[in-house]
Scaffold this motif. Structure first.
Motif, short mmCIF file in Angstrom:
data_model
loop_
_atom_site.label_atom_id
_atom_site.label_comp_id
_atom_site.label_asym_id
_atom_site.label_seq_id
_atom_site.Cartn_x
_atom_site.Cartn_y
_atom_site.Cartn_z
N ASN A 1 -32.43 -6.29 -10.21
CA ASN A 1 -33.01 -7.21 -8.72
C ASN A 1 -33.59 -8.52 -8.92
O ASN A 1 -33.48 -9.46 -8.14
N LEU B 1 -47.99 7.81 -8.41
CA LEU B 1 -48.16 8.93 -9.55
C LEU B 1 -48.30 8.07 -10.94
O LEU B 1 -48.50 8.59 -11.56
N HIS C 1 -50.88 3.04 -5.06
CA HIS C 1 -51.52 4.15 -4.77
C HIS C 1 -50.39 4.69 -5.81
O HIS C 1 -48.43 4.37 -4.30
N PHE D 1 -28.54 -7.05 -0.67
CA PHE D 1 -28.70 -6.12 -1.94
C PHE D 1 -27.40 -7.47 -2.80
O PHE D 1 -27.73 -7.85 -4.04
N THR E 1 -37.60 -3.05 -6.92
CA THR E 1 -36.32 -2.29 -5.28
C THR E 1 -36.32 -3.61 -4.48
O THR E 1 -35.31 -3.78 -3.72
N GLY F 1 -36.64 3.24 -7.13
CA GLY F 1 -37.59 3.41 -8.80
C GLY F 1 -37.75 3.85 -9.32
O GLY F 1 -39.07 3.51 -9.83
N GLY G 1 -25.18 -0.50 -7.03
CA GLY G 1 -25.38 0.87 -6.68
C GLY G 1 -26.25 0.97 -7.00
O GLY G 1 -26.88 1.18 -8.21
N ALA H 1 -50.97 12.55 -5.73
CA ALA H 1 -50.47 13.86 -5.27
C ALA H 1 -49.04 13.65 -5.97
O ALA H 1 -48.66 12.65 -4.51
N ASN I 1 -51.15 10.75 0.12
CA ASN I 1 -51.68 9.24 0.45
C ASN I 1 -52.24 9.62 2.23
O ASN I 1 -53.58 8.72 2.33
N LEU J 1 -33.91 7.57 -9.68
CA LEU J 1 -33.74 7.37 -7.49
C LEU J 1 -34.46 6.07 -7.29
O LEU J 1 -35.82 6.22 -7.43
N CYS K 1 -43.96 2.95 -2.43
CA CYS K 1 -42.88 1.83 -3.18
C CYS K 1 -43.29 1.24 -4.26
O CYS K 1 -44.09 1.02 -5.19
N1 LIG Z 1 -29.91 -4.01 -5.98
C1 LIG Z 1 -30.40 -2.86 -5.62
N2 LIG Z 1 -31.47 -3.13 -4.53
C2 LIG Z 1 -32.41 -1.75 -3.75
C3 LIG Z 1 -30.70 -0.76 -3.32
C4 LIG Z 1 -30.00 -1.42 -4.31
O1 LIG Z 1 -28.49 -0.44 -3.74
N3 LIG Z 1 -29.57 -2.28 -4.96
N4 LIG Z 1 -31.32 -0.34 -2.35
C5 LIG Z 1 -32.21 -0.31 -1.07
C6 LIG Z 1 -32.87 1.10 -0.88
S1 LIG Z 1 -31.47 1.52 -0.15
C7 LIG Z 1 -34.11 1.35 -0.64
S2 LIG Z 1 -34.14 2.17 0.15
C8 LIG Z 1 -34.60 1.05 -2.07
C9 LIG Z 1 -35.98 2.00 -2.38
O2 LIG Z 1 -37.08 1.19 -2.64
P1 LIG Z 1 -38.29 2.40 -2.91
O3 LIG Z 1 -39.04 2.70 -1.99
O4 LIG Z 1 -39.33 1.19 -3.41
O5 LIG Z 1 -38.05 3.24 -4.26
P2 LIG Z 1 -38.68 4.57 -4.27
O6 LIG Z 1 -38.09 4.53 -5.49
O7 LIG Z 1 -37.78 5.51 -3.63
O8 LIG Z 1 -40.43 5.07 -4.57
C10 LIG Z 1 -41.32 4.05 -5.14
C11 LIG Z 1 -42.14 4.59 -5.12
O9 LIG Z 1 -42.57 5.53 -4.24
C12 LIG Z 1 -43.76 6.55 -5.52
N5 LIG Z 1 -44.10 7.83 -4.51
C13 LIG Z 1 -43.50 9.02 -4.56
N6 LIG Z 1 -43.85 9.90 -3.83
C14 LIG Z 1 -44.91 9.59 -3.95
C15 LIG Z 1 -46.57 10.22 -2.66
O10 LIG Z 1 -46.32 10.72 -2.21
N7 LIG Z 1 -47.44 8.65 -2.56
C16 LIG Z 1 -47.74 6.97 -3.47
N8 LIG Z 1 -48.62 6.70 -2.84
N9 LIG Z 1 -46.31 7.20 -3.57
C17 LIG Z 1 -45.30 8.12 -4.42
C18 LIG Z 1 -42.52 7.06 -6.67
O11 LIG Z 1 -43.58 7.54 -7.94
C19 LIG Z 1 -41.79 5.01 -6.90
O12 LIG Z 1 -42.80 4.49 -7.26
O13 LIG Z 1 -34.09 0.17 -2.32
C20 LIG Z 1 -33.71 -0.94 -2.19
N10 LIG Z 1 -33.12 -1.45 -3.48
#
Ligand SMILES: Nc1nc2c(c(=O)[nH]1)N[C@H]1C(S)=C(S)[C@@H](COP(=O)(O)OP(=O)(O)OC[C@H]3O[C@@H](n4cnc5c(=O)[nH]c(N)nc54)[C@H](O)[C@@H]3O)O[C@H]1N2
Ligand SMILES: Nc1nc2c(c(=O)[nH]1)N[C@H]1C(S)=C(S)[C@@H](COP(=O)(O)OP(=O)(O)OC[C@H]3O[C@@H](n4cnc5c(=O)[nH]c(N)nc54)[C@H](O)[C@@H]3O)O[C@H]1N2
Ligand SMILES: [Mo]
Length: 675
Positions: A639, A411, A409, A655, A388, A562, A554, A427, A460, A560, A383
């Motif tokens: 955001n 990348l 934790h 959002f 995000t 964040g 959107g 990883a 993880n 992808l 996350c």
């Molecule tokens: N304004 C606005 N905000 C939104 C949205 C929007 O439409 N508009 N959409 C929302 C939605 S639907 C979602 S799902 C969220 C998503 O929000 P997040 O879950 O925060 O976003 P991601 O980019 O999917 O994942 C975040 C991090 O996970 C890390 N990561 C990837 N693989 C691994 C791993 O194996 N281990 C570890 N420890 N980390 C890993 C990535 O490097 C990245 O930094 O955002 C929301 N925020």
């Protein structure tokens, strides 16, 4: 020697593409989509085409890092795992002793959405410690709540059956950008005669490629759906036989729909009454008709109500009877229901009564002066909440607290990780083992590690084993191997997993769930409500009104959520941060196309390049969500403008209920002065 390893993308996306990685000398050489996969067909996407550049990126975190500068400065020094783990364990033990385990908040979402790398040993460790439990409902839960209120489940038809549809309504989803591999299925249906309709306030790529773009005002979709029901009732287009056998609440629906004539709905939605009538008529009379909603509706205050309401349409018209008819949102719950997820997460270990917190409110919790116990430590993985989560300024203020012990934790040193006390190296997908259930099709995939974890990075699951050991824990279930958990998940006995073994997934990479041929979940009722009947209870819900322009943020092509912010190529392709607004809204504000403008509201502000268009409705503005920073170089992203808006079922985040003003170089002229 070159070997080819089968894997699957782990990003939070419906498509879960299967890929093939060639490896020689311990290095991944190529990563391409598996051409044999019936749904993803060898394609990847604008982000994952460059996945190996991400794996081998110069900025990837390969060793544990400890903060040495002020919070947010991103100044770190390399330390050993032993040192990092010992310090984290000591700090957590101290916090547990002084404030209780609830003062620790594990914070994660679906950075990887594999079965065990998303949630397994972390649930067991933190659950058994009794830390604060995160409610992860920013994505999907609101829709599931709304659909479940109508159908008892969020389940819909098999996405591949959309080829049989003849009237496809993409409702609040930008398929070409966010769910690319569904598009060929839609194009095939169109080749066979289907009409494709997009309902979206913004003229997205998908809207532009559709046969018909209907542009309601944001969050007004309930009124549109009710007016459709009004027309369907008035013109005798109801499938009474289906409704009578398989639904309750028809009288309620009739009463509610009566109040929404197309003329009244036109005033609420901004769509002409004639267009509403035509749409309703065609929807009801062209079978199989299919509604495909995704996230657009649920990021509003009335999100759950909108889903509950549109769920009435395929019941009223009997669309569920037909192959390719009904509704399809996500296959996630269906895929998970086949696996023994309880065996993986072991919820029975959770300390009863542990405090829960909604992820949307991270900033509020971190900054609360009264929360007892306060959050003293934050453990972020999967996350990037500083990008995000809504209300970025408040999240940033919370993360900047000197007394907050933050472990991330990931990348990369993400925007969030810059505020960490420790950044621990994660990883990547080509370095981990997992099974990846998809939320956009019925293939269960296995991701096998193609290479060893780079540097000292760990998956993880491995991280949680290491943390458990450092905390002095010895229970065997905290140290279960990845393979053992995956085998246990597959041993659920579910008939759709019949013959889908660990070995078969290893050999084939993916296997289609063993659903019955011509599977129509609700053709003969069978809704998952207590009496098996659908509940017809439509409403428009509370539409939030605010001052200024309603800002939709959107998803976009080159990021992808964040992720991929660290990749220069993706930043370059995404270009400068832009705001699109209607020419009349621009005129009253004295804005010129291409100028840098200030976008602001009570939560914060940022700079963006102004794009004036006629393709977007008056009163609406659009900016892409993701990694694009402020066009003037500040570290803020969109955001900074979004509210922590609870939706109508208490979950999720509105959002898209953000309202902003836009000021040009000449300053903001109040609208009244221009009249
Ligand atoms: N304004 C606005 N905000 C939104 C949205 C929007 O439409 N508009 N959409 C929302 C939605 S639907 C979602 S799902 C969220 C998503 O929000 P997040 O879950 O925060 O976003 P991601 O980019 O999917 O994942 C975040 C991090 O996970 C890390 N990561 C990837 N693989 C691994 C791993 O194996 N281990 C570890 N420890 N980390 C890993 C990535 O490097 C990245 O930094 O955002 C929301 N925020
Ligand atoms: N390239 C790319 N792909 C992604 C992601 C990404 O960040 N980038 N994120 C992934 C994730 S986590 C998710 S959840 C999915 C989401 O996939 P989608 O649901 O397709 O994505 P969104 O962009 O959140 O919303 C879709 C559309 O809803 C519209 N919309 C907003 N408000 C309303 C409204 O009130 N009514 C109607 N009818 N439409 C409205 C928006 O203008 C937007 O075009 O995409 C996944 N795929
Ligand atoms: Mo999402």
């Amino acid at each position: 020697m070159t070997t080819t390893i089968r894997g699957a993308c782990g990003h939070d996306c419906p498509d879960t593409c299967s890929w093939l990685v060639t490896v020689s000398d311990g290095k991944a050489q190529t990563l391409v989509g598996d051409p044999a996969h019936p749904f993803t067909r060898g394609g990847l996407c604008a982000k994952v085409n460059d996945y190996l550049d991400r794996v081998y990126h110069k900025d990837r975190v390969l060793y544990p890092l400890r903060r040495k500068g002020p919070k947010g400065a991103g100044e770190f020094e390399r330390v050993s795992w032993d040192e990092a783990l010992a310090d984290v364990a000591a700090r957590w033990n101290q916090i547990v002793a002084s404030d209780g385990a609830e003062a620790i908040l594990p914070y994660s979402l679906a950075g990887t959405q594999g079965l065990i790398q998303m949630a397994s040993l972390g649930e067991r460790l933190f659950g058994s410690m009794g830390t604060t439990r995160l409610i992860r409902d920013i994505c999907g839960e609101v829709a599931v709540a709304g659909l479940s209120a109508a159908n008892g489940t969020g389940m819909g038809i098999d996405p591949e059956d959309i080829v049989h549809s003849r009237f496809i309504v993409l409702w609040g989803t930008n398929t070409i950008v966010t769910n690319l591999h569904l598009w060929p299925v839609i194009l095939e249906a169109r080749r066979r005669g289907a009409k494709v309709i997009v309902i979206d306030p913004v003229r997205t790529r998908t809207a532009a490629a559709a046969d018909w773009h209907i542009a309601p005002k944001p969050a007004s979709d309930g009124a549109l759906a009710l007016a459709m029901m009004h027309v369907i009732l008035r013109e005798g287009l109801v499938d009474h036989d289906y409704v009578q056998q398989y639904a309750n609440g028809f009288e309620t629906l009739v009463d509610r729909a009566r109040e929404y004539s197309p003329e009244r709905a036109a005033g609420i939605t901004g769509i002409d009454a004639d267009e509403i009538e035509k749409f309703a008529r065609e929807y009801a009379t062209t079978q199989p008709s299919l509604i495909r909603p995704l996230i657009g509706l649920e990021h509003h205050r009335n999100g759950a109500t909108l889903f509950r309401t549109i769920a009435c349409l395929p019941v009223l018209t009997g669309a569920w009877r037909h192959r390719g008819g009904g509704l399809q949102r996500s296959t996630g719950a269906l895929q998970y229901s086949t696996l023994d997820v309880g065996r993986v997460r072991m919820p029975e270990l959770n300390k009863p009564g542990a405090r829960t917190m909604n992820m949307r409110d991270l900033g509020r919790y971190l900054c609360s002066p009264t929360l007892a116990p306060p959050i003293r430590s934050l453990m972020v993985y999967n996350c990037n909440p500083l990008v995000t989560n809504p209300n970025q300024n408040l999240v940033r203020r919370g993360l900047a607290r000197e007394d907050l012990f933050t472990v991330v934790h990931d990348l990369f040193v993400t925007e969030t990780a810059r505020y960490a006390d420790y950044v621990l190296p994660a990883a990547s997908q080509v370095e981990c083992l997992d099974i990846v259930p998809a939320w956009g099709h019925h293939y269960l995939s296995m991701n096998q590690p193609a290479i060893a974890p780079l540097g000292e990075s760990v998956s993880n699951t491995e991280l949680f084993r290491m943390l458990a050991r450092a905390l002095g824990r010895t229970e065997p279930w905290l140290f279960e191997s990845d393979e053992s958990m995956l085998r246990a998940a597959l041993a659920s006995g579910h008939p759709w997993l019949d013959g889908i073994t660990y070995e078969r997934l290893q050999a084939e990479g993916y296997v289609r769930l063993r659903q019955p041929e011509d599977w129509r979940p609700f053709a003969l009722g069978g809704f998952q409500t207590p009496d098996g009947k659908a509940i017809l209870d439509p409403a428009a819900g509370e539409i939030i009104k605010g001052d200024g322009l309603q800002l939709i943020t959107g998803k976009q092509l080159h990021f992808l959520n964040g992720s991929y912010n660290q990749m220069e190529r993706h930043q370059r392709r995404a270009g400068e941060l832009e705001i699109e607004l209607n020419s009349e809204d621009a005129a009253v504000r004295g804005l010129r196309d291409g100028e840098l403008v200030r976008v602001h509201n009570e939560f914060g502000s940022l700079t963006a390049r102004c794009r004036i268009s006629t393709a977007i409705a008056r009163g609406v503005a659009s900016m892409p969500f993701g990694g694009n920073a402020d066009a003037a170089g500040a570290s803020t992203t969109v955001n900074v403008l979004t509210p922590e808006m609870e939706t109508d079922n208490g979950e999720g985040s509105g959002f898209y209920d953000a309202f902003v003003e836009v000021s040009g170089a000449g300053g903001w002229m109040p609208q009244a002065a221009c009249k």
